[in-house]
Design an enzyme around this catalytic site. Structure first.
Site, PDB file in Angstrom:
ATOM      1  N   ASP A  90       0.802  -1.204   0.000  1.00 38.78           N
ATOM      2  CA  ASP A  90       0.000   0.000   0.000  1.00 38.78           C
ATOM      3  C   ASP A  90       0.844   1.266   0.000  1.00 38.78           C
ATOM      4  O   ASP A  90       1.583   1.513   0.943  1.00 38.78           O
ATOM      5  CB  ASP A  90      -0.895  -0.039   1.244  1.00 38.78           C
ATOM      6  CG  ASP A  90      -1.778   1.161   1.275  1.00 38.78           C
ATOM      7  OD1 ASP A  90      -2.065   1.694   0.198  1.00 38.78           O
ATOM      8  OD2 ASP A  90      -2.161   1.586   2.370  1.00 38.78           O
ATOM      9  N   ASP A 113      -1.992   6.094  -6.161  1.00 37.50           N
ATOM     10  CA  ASP A 113      -2.274   5.179  -5.066  1.00 37.50           C
ATOM     11  C   ASP A 113      -2.344   3.746  -5.583  1.00 37.50           C
ATOM     12  O   ASP A 113      -2.961   3.492  -6.612  1.00 37.50           O
ATOM     13  CB  ASP A 113      -3.619   5.601  -4.449  1.00 37.50           C
ATOM     14  CG  ASP A 113      -3.984   4.797  -3.221  1.00 37.50           C
ATOM     15  OD1 ASP A 113      -3.087   4.198  -2.610  1.00 37.50           O
ATOM     16  OD2 ASP A 113      -5.180   4.759  -2.873  1.00 37.50           O
TER      17      ASP A 113
END
Ligand SMILES: *[C@@H]1O[C@H](CO)[C@@H](O)[C@H](O)[C@H]1NC(C)=O
Ligand SMILES: *[C@@H]1O[C@H](CO)[C@@H](O)[C@H](O)[C@H]1NC(C)=O
Ligand SMILES: *[C@@H]1O[C@H](CO)[C@@H](O)[C@H](O)[C@H]1NC(C)=O
Length: 478
Positions: free
Chosen positions: A148, A352
């Site tokens: 992440d 992201d």
């Protein structure tokens, strides 16, 4: 006398330049890529067979750069759902994640408050939107973790566990690891957690640094900060700081925890800066195939399989958003046509690994949609699906030409969206196929480049010189 040849050559170059730009324009006007629908229609559930274990594959190069195999979570164990249900859930989850990112940004910009320190990524985890995993080794135990770029703290589910979700791998047990040490409350690492750290609050040992990350939707992870020996492939990281999560609530998929690649001090990439010089990159494979991608730690470009040169753009320096990667989106071209919007270059756009669908400010999204529909004509339309409002019935076609979408960033850097990242297949027979982009609600919200549009792209993050680079690559691990 001297002037004559020189001006003649400059006229020549001028003509050459004009000729070049002319051919450039001609060839770029009908930029598109072929998407075969035939193969997609043959897919069946057997292609989505999951593996109960994710075996670790890695390599290291002479200069210490390390490559880990990366997979989509669909590959890994977890409940099997119907196709449409799975897709719908994924988009609902994605929306929740985007909302929490927006509220985090708003809170950061307004002023940090204790309650606003929520890592949005985790509401994403709860809702299973964070979907790329790698296998690492912590104190000799192999663990599958979500990758992440939107959060910082790495954590694993940990014994003794007060509340843990089901994971196929055995829980990490610090008491069986002689190299495990709790992080003292007084340490710099503990204070760098800021509002998420507590000293000996709910623990019999007042010296440990307890952490708690809670989320608006009720999911959370809590535990203590500890250090242990981490192996990234063959590369050891001594005294790696991570969260030993003893209360982890939410649907975190089948992963044993999460690896945070944000920009703050505690993140994986900051902690390993001596080893990898603050550089990492990934190639995210197509979700629906069994192909692999790769996570490369360090800056050895020989580990990349890019087919175009890497084009770099500088990160937008915004101290308020210091764990996100924010880029300056200066333009978009569709099929070679440059879109107009006063919004380009205004607000940064986040990149992201955890958000699925790219979100654009309404004015930019509308320009994209309008130009796309102008070029992708003659196909029957289909009803919209969740946040996706530009859909087609392509079941009568074996292949279609899709106008190429390129995003341009400050410094003339470019990211071309791979053809596999353009359409979201709501129905497997291709009778409802949607443009995989969505609009934000408000013009002032921050755009996000999602992982769907990053497929088959080498995305390089250089946190030392604050640059992000893009190149085309067909993801694989070999
Ligand atoms: C962990 O992964 C490595 C590399 O694939 C493998 O050799 C080892 O047997 C695994 N260890 C365990 C305990 O499964
Ligand atoms: C983005 O880049 C453009 C052109 O290089 C520049 O004018 C603008 O100020 C930049 N915006 C931000 C937010 O950095
Ligand atoms: C989609 O198109 C096909 C053939 O072009 C047609 O037979 C089918 O009924 C359409 N499906 C829907 C859901 O409209």
């Amino acid at each position: 006398m001297v002037l004559w040849p020189s001006s003649s050559s400059s006229i020549f170059f001028l003509l050459l330049l004009i000729a070049l730009s002319f051919t450039n324009e001609i060839s770029s006007l009908d930029e598109n890529e072929l998407l075969s629908l035939k193969n997609l229609q043959w897919r069946n559930d057997a292609a989505y067979r999951r593996s109960p274990v994710f075996s670790q594959k890695s390599r290291v190069t002479q200069n210490g750069a390390t490559i880990l195999e990366m997979k989509h979570t669909d590959f890994f164990a977890g409940p099997m759902m119907g196709w449409a249900h799975k897709l719908e859930q994924r988009l609902v989850s994605d929306e929740a994640r985007v909302e929490s990112i927006q509220s985090r940004i708003k809170n950061l910009v307004v002023q940090e408050s204790a309650s606003s320190h929520e890592i949005p990524i985790n509401s994403g985890i709860k809702l299973q939107t964070l979907n790329y995993i790698v296998s690492i080794t912590l104190a000799r135990r192999n663990l599958t973790l979500i990758v992440d770029t939107g959060s910082d703290l790495t954590w694993v589910q940990c014994q003794p566990c007060k509340l843990c979700y089901t994971q196929p791998e055995p829980l990490f047990n610090p008491s069986t690891s002689p190299s495990y040490k709790p992080v003292p409350c007084s340490s710099q690492s503990c204070s760098s957690l800021q509002y998420s750290a507590f000293c000996g609050n709910n623990n019999n040992n007042a010296n440990t640094c307890d952490y708690a990350v809670t989320y608006g939707d009720g999911s959370y992870t809590r535990g203590e900060l500890g250090t242990d020996r981490l192996l990234l492939g063959p590369t050891p990281v001594e005294n790696f700081i991570f969260g030993c999560g003893k209360e982890n609530k939410g649907l975190f998929g089948a992963a044993s925890g999460l690896m945070g690649f944000g920009r703050s001090d505690l993140s994986m990439i900051s902690q390993t800066s001596d080893l990898f010089q603050g550089v990492f990159s990934y190639c995210l494979p197509d979700t629906d195939s069994s192909t692999s991608g790769s996570l490369v730690l360090g800056s050895d470009t020989s580990l990349y399989k890019n087919s175009t040169p890497i084009s770099y753009t500088n990160l937008v320096r915004n101290p308020m958003l210091n764990s996100f990667y924010v880029l300056n989106l200066t333009g978009i071209t569709i099929g070679g046509v440059r879109l107009q919007s006063p919004n380009f270059g205004k607000n940064g756009i986040l990149i992201d690994s955890g958000t699925v669908i790219t979100r654009l400010p309404p004015s930019i999204y509308t320009a994209v949609k309008t130009e796309f529909l102008k070029q992708f004509t003659g196909y029957p339309s289909a009803p919209s699906f969740s946040i996706l409002d530009t859909c087609f019935n392509l079941s009568g076609y074996e292949e279609v030409n899709i106008p190429t979408l390129r995003m341009w960033f400050d410094g003339d850097a470019e990211m071309t969206v791979d053809v596999s990242g353009m359409f979201y297949f709501v129905r497997r027979d291709a009778s409802q196929v949607c443009l995989a982009l969505a609009s934000l609600t408000y013009e002032g919200e921050t755009g996000i480049i999602g992982n769907y549009q990053q497929r088959n792209t080498r995305v390089v993050y250089d946190t030392k010189v604050m640059k992000v680079g893009f190149a085309r690559e067909t993801c694989s691990f070999s």
